[in-house]
Design an enzyme around this catalytic site. Structure first.
Site, PDB file in Angstrom:
ATOM      1  N   SER A 120       9.467  56.411  -5.890  1.00  0.00           N
ATOM      2  CA  SER A 120       9.249  57.832  -5.632  1.00  0.00           C
ATOM      3  C   SER A 120      10.212  58.380  -4.581  1.00  0.00           C
ATOM      4  CB  SER A 120       7.806  58.059  -5.183  1.00  0.00           C
ATOM      5  OG  SER A 120       7.595  59.401  -4.796  1.00  0.00           O
ATOM      6  N   SER A 172      15.287  44.437 -11.955  1.00  0.00           N
ATOM      7  CA  SER A 172      14.510  45.636 -11.645  1.00  0.00           C
ATOM      8  C   SER A 172      14.495  46.609 -12.823  1.00  0.00           C
ATOM      9  CB  SER A 172      15.090  46.343 -10.418  1.00  0.00           C
ATOM     10  OG  SER A 172      14.481  47.606 -10.231  1.00  0.00           O
ATOM     11  N   SER A 219      14.053  49.636 -12.564  1.00  0.00           N
ATOM     12  CA  SER A 219      14.604  50.920 -12.117  1.00  0.00           C
ATOM     13  C   SER A 219      16.119  51.006 -12.269  1.00  0.00           C
ATOM     14  CB  SER A 219      14.242  51.153 -10.647  1.00  0.00           C
ATOM     15  OG  SER A 219      12.852  51.184 -10.459  1.00  0.00           O
ATOM     16  N   PRO A 237       4.450  46.000   2.000  1.00  0.00           N
ATOM     17  CA  PRO A 237       4.151  44.566   2.099  1.00  0.00           C
ATOM     18  C   PRO A 237       5.325  43.645   1.788  1.00  0.00           C
ATOM     19  CG  PRO A 237       2.412  45.709   0.905  1.00  0.00           C
ATOM     20  CD  PRO A 237       3.569  46.662   1.031  1.00  0.00           C
ATOM     21  N   HIS A 293       8.818  54.836   6.624  1.00  0.00           N
ATOM     22  CA  HIS A 293       7.489  54.688   7.237  1.00  0.00           C
ATOM     23  C   HIS A 293       7.622  53.600   8.291  1.00  0.00           C
ATOM     24  CE1 HIS A 293       3.234  54.330   7.845  1.00  0.00           C
ATOM     25  NE2 HIS A 293       3.064  53.242   7.116  1.00  0.00           N
ATOM     26  N   GLU A 347      -4.918  58.297   6.213  1.00  0.00           N
ATOM     27  CA  GLU A 347      -5.214  57.715   4.904  1.00  0.00           C
ATOM     28  C   GLU A 347      -6.616  57.110   4.864  1.00  0.00           C
ATOM     29  OE1 GLU A 347      -0.623  56.325   3.798  1.00  0.00           O
ATOM     30  OE2 GLU A 347      -2.064  54.879   4.577  1.00  0.00           O
TER      31      GLU A 347
END
Length: 332
Positions: free
Chosen positions: A27, A51, A53, A84, A108, A195
């Site tokens: 995303s 992958s 993608s 993770p 993040h 969250e």
């Protein structure tokens, strides 16, 4: 008050003079890579062998290389794979390819905040975190607008890390809307708390409890679904557009009165005390450790919780009711 930065505060030429590797093409990854490219930045996408993608990224005109090769070529490396697995990807493919003066970027702060990734002293460590999903970041960029971003610097080895982070944010359209300066600690702890206590954990528990209260009292599940879940979107959309004030202006006086007198009976001082415990477990690393242990232990409890909720009467009722709503697919 928050410190805000806009287009005039950021120098796009800084990021245009660097070689950027975007690791991951989900995303956020696709939005960052495509928007940076369209801003005149030298971008390559780093993906693991096999992958799914890869084809999509290449179809969209991006150069795709293995993660280690991308890290070796670039001097700005944005890690946008899931939390993770970031430490594993870093140790395997990125760590040994870092040079003094390089910059390690994150979307993040979790892996830096809790020490799962430990960069060397000679590299800048920055965060650029758009406050919206990747498809929105990309669409706003293409329309000449932007999504607000959070920007942070954890390690300023070069003395220019913040200017570089602002430049990167400008490259994905963030400074068009506004960039807020924060820290890795603040972003991580508030994001996880939001969250868990409100956006996902809090809301789902509240919806299920309301639904169960009505059905256990003998009301039809379909009616309970409409009142406790379906109409939530109407309220959240109003809050999203204009805060609590617009929501309360838009609903009936009966609903507004019920808000004032009943809300505090549901979210009590006991609830808030539990929220403080949740925050403490985020701050001291308990949640992060437990989550990483669960993930790397095979996600047994995670999958049990997921299965339980998928079989809940709320979910089975909703699946049937949504078949009556032709507009739901159109809005998705």
């Amino acid at each position: 008050m928050a410190e805000l930065f806009y287009d005039a505060d950021a120098d796009l030429s800084i990021i245009q003079g660097r070689k950027v590797a975007v690791i991951g093409y989900g995303s956020q990854g696709h939005a960052h890579a495509l928007s940076l490219r369209d801003s005149g930045v030298d971008v390559r996408v780093g993906l693991h062998e096999g992958s799914k993608s890869k084809a999509k990224a290449e179809e969209q005109g991006l150069r795709v290389v293995p993660v280690a090769e991308a890290a070796a070529e670039a001097d700005v490396i944005m890690i946008l794979v899931p939390d993770p697995i970031q430490a594993e990807v870093y140790e395997k493919d990125i760590k040994d390819n870092l040079k003094d003066g390089d910059a390690l970027f994150f979307g993040h702060g979790l892996n830096i905040r809790y020490g799962f990734v430990k960069p060397p002293a000679g590299v800048d460590v920055c965060m650029v975190a758009p406050k919206g999903p990747g498809h929105l970041v990309r669409r706003q960029y293409e329309e000449g607008r932007g999504v607000p971003c959070l920007v942070a610097v954890e390690q300023d080895a070069t003395g220019n890390a913040f200017a570089l982070a602002l430049s990167y944010a400008k490259g994905i359209g963030g400074t068009r809307a506004g960039v807020i300066r924060t820290t890795f600690t603040e972003e991580t702890e508030t994001d996880l708390f939001g969250e868990q206590a409100v956006l996902a954990g809090g809301v789902t528990a509240l919806v299920k409890a309301g639904f169960e209260t009505l059905t256990e009292a003998g009301y039809q599940p379909e009616i309970a679904y409409f009142e406790c879940l379906h109409e939530l979107k109407l309220i959240v959309d109003l809050m999203y557009e204009g805060g609590l004030e617009k929501m309360r202006w838009s609903i009936s006086e009966t609903a507004e009165w019920g808000d004032y007198v009943t809300g505090p009976r549901i979210i009590t001082d006991v609830t808030k005390a539990e929220m403080r415990k949740v925050l403490a477990e985020i701050q001291d690393g308990t949640f992060a450790k437990n989550w990483m242990d669960e993930y790397h232990g095979g996600l047994k409890k995670y999958n049990e919780y997921k299965k339980q909720d998928s079989e809940h009467l709320l979910e089975t009722t909703g699946k049937e009711l949504r078949k009556l709503m032709s507009w739901v697919d159109e809005e998705a």
